[in-house]
Design an enzyme around this catalytic site. Sequence first.
Site, PDB file in Angstrom:
ATOM      1  N   VAL A 170     -10.317  77.955  29.480  1.00 54.24           N
ATOM      2  CA  VAL A 170     -11.728  78.275  29.733  1.00 54.24           C
ATOM      3  C   VAL A 170     -12.153  79.633  29.174  1.00 54.24           C
ATOM      4  O   VAL A 170     -13.334  79.953  29.177  1.00 54.24           O
ATOM      5  CB  VAL A 170     -12.103  78.202  31.238  1.00 54.24           C
ATOM      6  CG1 VAL A 170     -12.038  76.779  31.750  1.00 54.24           C
ATOM      7  CG2 VAL A 170     -11.270  79.138  32.068  1.00 54.24           C
ATOM      8  N   SER A 184      -5.904  78.592  30.468  1.00 50.96           N
ATOM      9  CA  SER A 184      -5.041  77.409  30.568  1.00 50.96           C
ATOM     10  C   SER A 184      -4.097  77.207  29.393  1.00 50.96           C
ATOM     11  O   SER A 184      -3.196  76.373  29.483  1.00 50.96           O
ATOM     12  CB  SER A 184      -5.886  76.150  30.745  1.00 50.96           C
ATOM     13  OG  SER A 184      -6.204  76.003  32.096  1.00 50.96           O
ATOM     14  N   TYR A 243       0.460  82.232  39.054  1.00 51.07           N
ATOM     15  CA  TYR A 243      -0.411  81.391  38.216  1.00 51.07           C
ATOM     16  C   TYR A 243      -1.598  82.197  37.658  1.00 51.07           C
ATOM     17  O   TYR A 243      -1.904  82.132  36.463  1.00 51.07           O
ATOM     18  CB  TYR A 243      -0.889  80.189  39.052  1.00 51.07           C
ATOM     19  CG  TYR A 243      -1.952  79.365  38.394  1.00 51.07           C
ATOM     20  CD1 TYR A 243      -1.633  78.494  37.349  1.00 51.07           C
ATOM     21  CD2 TYR A 243      -3.284  79.451  38.794  1.00 51.07           C
ATOM     22  CE1 TYR A 243      -2.628  77.735  36.730  1.00 51.07           C
ATOM     23  CE2 TYR A 243      -4.272  78.702  38.188  1.00 51.07           C
ATOM     24  CZ  TYR A 243      -3.947  77.844  37.157  1.00 51.07           C
ATOM     25  OH  TYR A 243      -4.917  77.104  36.545  1.00 51.07           O
ATOM     26  N   TYR A 279      -8.624  68.720  28.877  1.00 49.04           N
ATOM     27  CA  TYR A 279      -9.364  68.275  30.065  1.00 49.04           C
ATOM     28  C   TYR A 279      -9.853  66.835  29.838  1.00 49.04           C
ATOM     29  O   TYR A 279      -9.154  66.016  29.261  1.00 49.04           O
ATOM     30  CB  TYR A 279     -10.547  69.210  30.380  1.00 49.04           C
ATOM     31  CG  TYR A 279     -10.201  70.675  30.294  1.00 49.04           C
ATOM     32  CD1 TYR A 279      -9.316  71.240  31.211  1.00 49.04           C
ATOM     33  CD2 TYR A 279     -10.745  71.494  29.314  1.00 49.04           C
ATOM     34  CE1 TYR A 279      -9.001  72.588  31.151  1.00 49.04           C
ATOM     35  CE2 TYR A 279     -10.441  72.844  29.251  1.00 49.04           C
ATOM     36  CZ  TYR A 279      -9.560  73.378  30.166  1.00 49.04           C
ATOM     37  OH  TYR A 279      -9.250  74.698  30.090  1.00 49.04           O
ATOM     38  N   LYS A 288      -0.518  77.426  30.243  1.00 46.17           N
ATOM     39  CA  LYS A 288       0.214  76.312  30.874  1.00 46.17           C
ATOM     40  C   LYS A 288       1.273  75.746  29.932  1.00 46.17           C
ATOM     41  O   LYS A 288       2.283  75.211  30.375  1.00 46.17           O
ATOM     42  CB  LYS A 288      -0.788  75.231  31.304  1.00 46.17           C
ATOM     43  CG  LYS A 288      -1.731  75.716  32.409  1.00 46.17           C
ATOM     44  CD  LYS A 288      -2.878  74.745  32.680  1.00 46.17           C
ATOM     45  CE  LYS A 288      -3.789  75.290  33.799  1.00 46.17           C
ATOM     46  NZ  LYS A 288      -4.992  74.483  34.001  1.00 46.17           N
TER      47      LYS A 288
HETATM   48  N1  GLU Z   1      -7.294  80.124  35.612  1.00 44.26           N
HETATM   49  C1  GLU Z   1      -8.184  79.028  35.408  1.00 44.26           C
HETATM   50  C2  GLU Z   1      -8.306  78.185  36.667  1.00 44.26           C
HETATM   51  O1  GLU Z   1      -7.356  77.983  37.336  1.00 44.26           O
HETATM   52  C3  GLU Z   1      -7.687  78.233  34.262  1.00 44.26           C
HETATM   53  C4  GLU Z   1      -8.640  77.164  33.923  1.00 44.26           C
HETATM   54  C5  GLU Z   1      -8.558  76.728  32.517  1.00 44.26           C
HETATM   55  O2  GLU Z   1      -8.464  77.511  31.571  1.00 44.26           O
HETATM   56  O3  GLU Z   1      -8.597  75.501  32.358  1.00 44.26           O
HETATM   57  O4  GLU Z   1      -9.360  77.727  37.014  1.00 44.26           O
END
Ligand code: GLU
Length: 317
Positions: A268, A71, A198, A250, A74
């Site tokens: 994650v 993530s 993604y 989060y 992002k």
């Molecule tokens: N590729 C992971 C997902 O979509 C990213 C989650 C993350 O790192 O928060 O679940």
Amino acid sequence: MTHSALSTDALRVIVTEIAEELAESDDRGRVASYIPQLACIDPQQFALSVVTPDGDVINAGDADTPFSIQSVSKVFTLAVALGQMGESLWSRVGREPSGDPFNSIVQLEHEQGIPRNPFINAGAIAVTDAVLSGYEPREAIGLIVEFIRYTAGDDTIMIDETVARSEEATGYRNTALANFMRDFGNLTCDPAMTLGVYYHQCAVAMTARQLALAGRFLAYDGCLAPGGSRVISGRMARQINALMLTCGHYDGSGEFAFRVGLPGKSGVGGAILAVAPGRASIGCWSPGLNAVGNSQLASRALEMLADRTGWSVFAPH
Ligand code: GLU
């Protein structure tokens, strides 16, 4: 405590001591297991890398071991999207903390397919879809990876295809989020194509050193160094930092802001990119996660770093 002119040597001592102190931790959290390829990573690893305004890179631990940025990607995709379409992006994604888990579907239904922010999965998928519009998936992936390579100053950064495929094969919830948003008219591309892009952005593999270098544009108001090459506008860099501070961790975003006081984005895979505006860009990684999905040791390391440097954005500078 403020250190307006913390020397590189003093910073090196702080970084080294943090790594040494944390090496003794028994409680390292648990590695993410819902992406099969991440479940087999050794939780004993730890890396901390700090880039100063002069371009010095201070490393401790496994700073040259690549990990899945997940993530944290992002942040980079958001910068690409804002660079492409500017403020109009905000008609498709909000700017409020969600208070729900990163992959929650409930809120999306209440809010007619407009995700709360670009850092929860639904929001990131909408942003990726915006980048993909008008391109082939391969071109959109190329734009994102090129952006990361440019900001890190490192052409060797690659995607780990095994991780991308591992997630593509098991990403049922993200498929649900994407289809849901498509139904609300908030995805313009084929959801499977958007998800493919993604998963590839999440599967970019970087080291803590590369991550710290890639975050410089957020530490220096849109530039690679103070007065250096411009990547995005200062205004956009500040907006991204604000979102990282409020939504980057989060359901633990408030706790991270409270304890660390720096804009940050976690993933994650156990990485956290944190920014001390005007002072440093920081890459930190340890694969074990706490209960809300943030790296246990990286969160702790950043708290120690902010305490010992006085870099909290809430401290008088
Ligand atoms: N590729 C992971 C997902 O979509 C990213 C989650 C993350 O790192 O928060 O679940």
